[in-house]
Design an enzyme around this catalytic site. Structure first.
Site, PDB file in Angstrom:
ATOM      1  N   CYS A 118      36.753   7.488  -6.461  1.00 39.47           N
ATOM      2  CA  CYS A 118      36.659   8.886  -6.017  1.00 39.47           C
ATOM      3  C   CYS A 118      35.865   9.720  -7.026  1.00 39.47           C
ATOM      4  O   CYS A 118      36.197   9.755  -8.212  1.00 39.47           O
ATOM      5  CB  CYS A 118      38.059   9.470  -5.838  1.00 39.47           C
ATOM      6  N   GLY A 220      28.350   0.558   1.273  1.00 43.01           N
ATOM      7  CA  GLY A 220      27.355   1.587   0.989  1.00 43.01           C
ATOM      8  C   GLY A 220      26.110   1.447   1.835  1.00 43.01           C
ATOM      9  O   GLY A 220      25.419   0.430   1.777  1.00 43.01           O
TER      10      GLY A 220
END
Ligand SMILES: Cc1cc2nc3c(=O)[nH]c(=O)nc-3n(C[C@H](O)[C@H](O)[C@H](O)COP(=O)(O)O)c2cc1C
Length: 330
Positions: A118, A220
């Protein structure tokens, strides 16, 4: 999860074995909530889904906090189409992480995922999320405490980025997660510093893959079936986690499985948007519905010109009846 399947034979005694891929729906706080999870997993192709994160500081949450984060726990830890869901925890206190992990699993979570990626400044200031990538030992302590708190058959996974500012600790972090006892590791192929700027560095994942024994799940910028193949070629792993790509193309996981390179079909997606709207209208406060609809449409318009046209007419509209009519007419 899936059994290896013999798909054909070069000659009578050389079977070609199709390597099974695993596809995971990414945790996306504030976006992939129970409504969107239900809708996206229903399109097929996902092996499991990871919940939005629960921030663990120093206490064990009551059951209701887990049920709110992950209502699927009330249904055997499965989304309505049967896809299992894994609760994600984020925190740096090994003891508190272990206790909350134990509770989540006892409530039905399909294992535990630990968030080391995060990028939020608030979270990082408190030495949680991606800031822990500066200290591999801290990853080890948390993973190991969670591992020790759970029965051996329960999966512990961790999700990290390539690093905080740079790649210098990339392999150390992966090793810390592995030696802490995680069963698998997901890597978002960017550092925290790189944020979400393209490109994702899938080739770096290959270095991690070569240096660990547990399975690696690549993450990703997988937007298309072609991206999936490019990611597999660069990273060396068949397993992927899809985030925004699945939000923009809800059937992406299923297309990857079928190796179907067709263009996304707006009419099918439009129907999903209508279903989503009906779902949130029944379950969410009226004041939140317009925002949620626009949030998803904002992603869809990046790939569907018709979604862009709809976005232009509804972006300033908040009146429920009008929104509904515009959506039906799209
Ligand atoms: C809106 C949003 C919320 C996210 N929330 C989380 C989260 O709760 N936990 C987590 O590990 N990653 C979170 N991520 C990161 C995604 O899981 C994923 O790693 C990232 O989006 C890159 O994958 P993608 O290019 O397939 O989207 C979030 C990403 C987005 C866009």
């Amino acid at each position: 999860m899936r059994k290896r399947r013999v798909i054909n034979s070069l000659n009578n005694n050389t079977p070609i074995v199709e390597k099974p891929m695993r596809i995971v729906l990414a945790p996306m706080e504030g976006l992939a909530d129970v409504h969107l999870r239900r809708l996206l997993t229903a399109q097929g192709g996902f092996d499991w889904v990871v919940s939005e994160f629960l921030r663990v500081v120093d206490r064990v949450y009551p059951d209701r906090v887990f049920y709110k984060l992950c209502p699927e726990l009330r249904h055997g830890g499965k989304v309505s189409c049967g896809t299992p869901i894994r609760v994600q925890l984020m925190g740096n206190d090994p003891h508190a992480m272990a206790e909350n992990a134990h509770l989540a699993v006892s409530l039905g979570s399909y294992g535990i995922d630990i968030n080391f990626g995060c990028p939020s400044k608030t979270v990082n200031r408190r030495q949680a999320g991606s800031s822990m990538l500066k200290d591999p030992e801290s990853l080890y302590r948390v993973v190991n405490a969670v591992r020790c708190a759970l029965p051996a058959h329960v999966t512990v996974s961790a999700k990290m980025r390539l690093g905080y500012d740079d790649l210098s600790l990339m392999l150390d972090n992966a090793h810390a997660i592995e030696s802490g006892g995680a069963n698998e590791i997901t890597v978002h192929a960017r550092t925290r510093l790189q944020g979400y700027s393209p490109p994702a560095h899938w080739d770096e994942l290959a270095k991690i893959k070569r240096s660990i024994r547990i399975p690696l799940i690549a993450n990703g910028d997988i937007w298309t079936v072609a991206d999936y193949h490019a990611c597999v070629a660069a990273s060396g792993t068949p397993d992927v986690m899809l985030g925004r790509g699945a939000v923009r193309c809800p059937d992406l996981a299923s297309k990857i499985r079928k190796n179907e390179m067709t263009e996304p079909q707006w009419q099918a997606v439009r129907q999903l948007l209508i279903n989503f709207w009906q779902d949130i209208r029944q379950t969410m406060p009226e004041k939140d519905c317009a925002g949620r609809l626009k949030q998803w449409l904002n992603h869809l318009r990046k790939v569907h010109p018709d979604a862009e046209a709809l976005w232009q007419v509804i972006r300033t509209e908040n009146q429920i009846g009008k929104l509904e009519r515009l959506l039906e007419a799209a």
